[in-house]
Structures are given as structure tokens and as C-alpha cells.
Design a protein around this motif. Structure first.
Motif, short mmCIF file in Angstrom:
data_model
loop_
_atom_site.label_atom_id
_atom_site.label_comp_id
_atom_site.label_asym_id
_atom_site.label_seq_id
_atom_site.Cartn_x
_atom_site.Cartn_y
_atom_site.Cartn_z
N ASN A 63 0.85 -1.19 0.00
CA ASN A 63 0.00 0.00 0.00
C ASN A 63 0.89 1.25 0.00
O ASN A 63 1.96 1.25 0.62
N ILE A 80 1.09 5.51 0.58
CA ILE A 80 0.43 6.67 1.20
C ILE A 80 1.20 7.91 0.80
O ILE A 80 2.42 8.00 1.03
N GLN A 96 -4.25 7.24 -0.31
CA GLN A 96 -3.81 5.86 -0.08
C GLN A 96 -4.16 5.04 -1.31
O GLN A 96 -5.29 5.08 -1.79
#
Lengths: 111, 112
Positions: free
Chosen positions: B18, B20, B76
Motif C-alpha cells: 500500500n 500513502i 492511499q
């Protein structure tokens, strides 16, 4: 899907020459914008245009710059006497509601 | 004047992780925020937006979080893919004719 188009993709000019950058906004949009992006930097607002007149302009947009919507489809940015520091990507955008749709840009190189 | 800034110019992630990306803005009266993706040689492309009356909004694999208290915005991206490699800009809408004020951009590099 409709899109904003810009011509030319790359323009090379000599310092002091006039250039005209062309844009065809999306057909039912009413608000039009020019932005520029110097290489490696952020996108900067130049001017907004609505109802056939400039609605807002930035400090960058001095009297060397002008915009025009000469017919129902084109939107142009003219730089009267180009300077070396005008070298940048120039993006046209048109707006429907809050979303601005950007064209692919014209890379202007001033030698 | 109004300004928008990003915390990190470059972010490298592994494919599948992920990502960010963060952004800060200066004007507490700002009402509308947008994230744009810019691929090499192309114009900014709309990803997702959020209004100031919300603190979270989700799209496909993307989520935008807004913290008005500290004037902070984040994007995100879930399960980052090589196609996500690009420069990401946050922007705020400003003025009656809705000009965009852009942040400096974060380059996201996704490694296999």
C-alpha cells in the motif's frame, strides 16, 4: 470519451518570437483554463476564461500573454514576445461542474 | 497567498504494497480537494476528490483522507501496481472561478 486536445505537442521558438498554443476544450464545457509546468516543478495556474472574457489571472500572466476563444471550439494562448523562462509545458483544461479535464500539454522550448 | 505542499518528493514501494502520499494545505477555508496523477508526457488526470464536509472518501483502490484540524490530506493506494508509477499532485480549488492550486508533487516508483 470526450477529451481536451492541444496542438502542437512541441513548439520550439526563438526568444522574442510570438507563439500561439491551441486547445480544443470538451464541447459542452463553459470554463477554460491555462496552466504551465516548468520542468520538474508543480503545475501553476495562469488564467481562467468564462463567457468570452478572462475571469481570473495569476501574476505570471502579464501583458505578454493573451487568451482568445476565436470560435466555438478553439481556445488559444498567445505569448507575444517569448523569453527563455517561458520554456515549460502548457496545459489547457476545461471544466464541467468541479472537475477540470486537462489536455496532454504543449511543450514550449524557447531558445 | 494560498499554498499547497507535499511532504515527500519521491516514494518507492514494492508491487502489492500500500502507498500513502501526503499533502498539507494552508487555507483553512479551502473547501474542495483533488488528487491528480500525472504520467510522463501527459496532463494531470483526475483520481479522486473530497469536500471539506467529509473526512474520508473511497474509490477503486484509492482512498483520500482529510484532516481539517491539521490541514492535511492523504492519498492511499491499495495493492500498488506498476501502472501506478507516476507523479501525484494534490490540489485545492480556489476562488470563484475554481482555479486549481497544486502542490509540488510526489513521484511514486513501484518496483516488482
Amino acid at each position: 470519451e470526450p477529451e481536451v486536445t492541444q496542438t502542437p505537442s512541441h513548439q520550439v521558438t526563438q526568444m522574442g518570437q510570438e507563439v500561439i498554443l491551441r486547445c480544443v476544450p470538451i464541447s459542452n464545457h463553459l470554463y477554460f483554463y491555462w496552466y504551465r509546468q516548468i520542468l520538474g516543478q508543480k503545475v501553476e495556474f495562469l488564467v481562467s476564461f468564462y463567457n468570452n472574457e478572462i475571469s481570473e489571472k495569476s501574476e505570471i500572466f502579464d501583458d505578454q500573454f493573451s487568451v482568445e476563444r476565436p470560435d466555438g471550439s478553439n481556445f488559444t494562448l498567445k505569448i507575444r514576445s517569448t523569453k527563455l523562462e517561458d520554456s515549460a509545458m502548457y496545459f489547457c483544461a476545461s471544466r464541467y461542474l468541479n472537475e477540470q479535464f486537462f489536455g496532454p500539454g504543449t511543450r514550449l522550448t524557447v531558445l | 497567498g494560498e499554498s499547497v505542499g507535499l511532504h515527500l518528493p519521491t516514494l518507492s514501494v514494492q508491487e502489492g504494497d500500500n502507498s500513502i502520499i501526503n499533502c498539507a494545505y494552508s487555507n483553512s477555508a479551502s473547501d474542495y480537494f483533488i488528487w491528480y496523477k500525472q504520467e510522463s508526457g501527459k496532463g494531470p488526470q483526475f483520481i479522486i476528490d473530497i469536500r471539506s464536509n467529509m473526512d474520508k472518501r473511497q474509490g477503486q483502490r484509492v482512498t483520500v483522507l482529510l484532516n481539517k484540524t491539521v490541514k492535511h490530506l492523504s492519498l492511499q493506494i491499495a495493492a500498488t501496481q506498476p501502472g501506478d508509477s507516476a507523479v501525484y499532485f494534490c490540489a485545492v480549488l480556489s476562488g470563484g472561478y475554481n482555479k486549481l492550486i497544486f502542490g509540488a508533487g510526489t513521484r511514486l516508483a513501484v518496483h516488482p
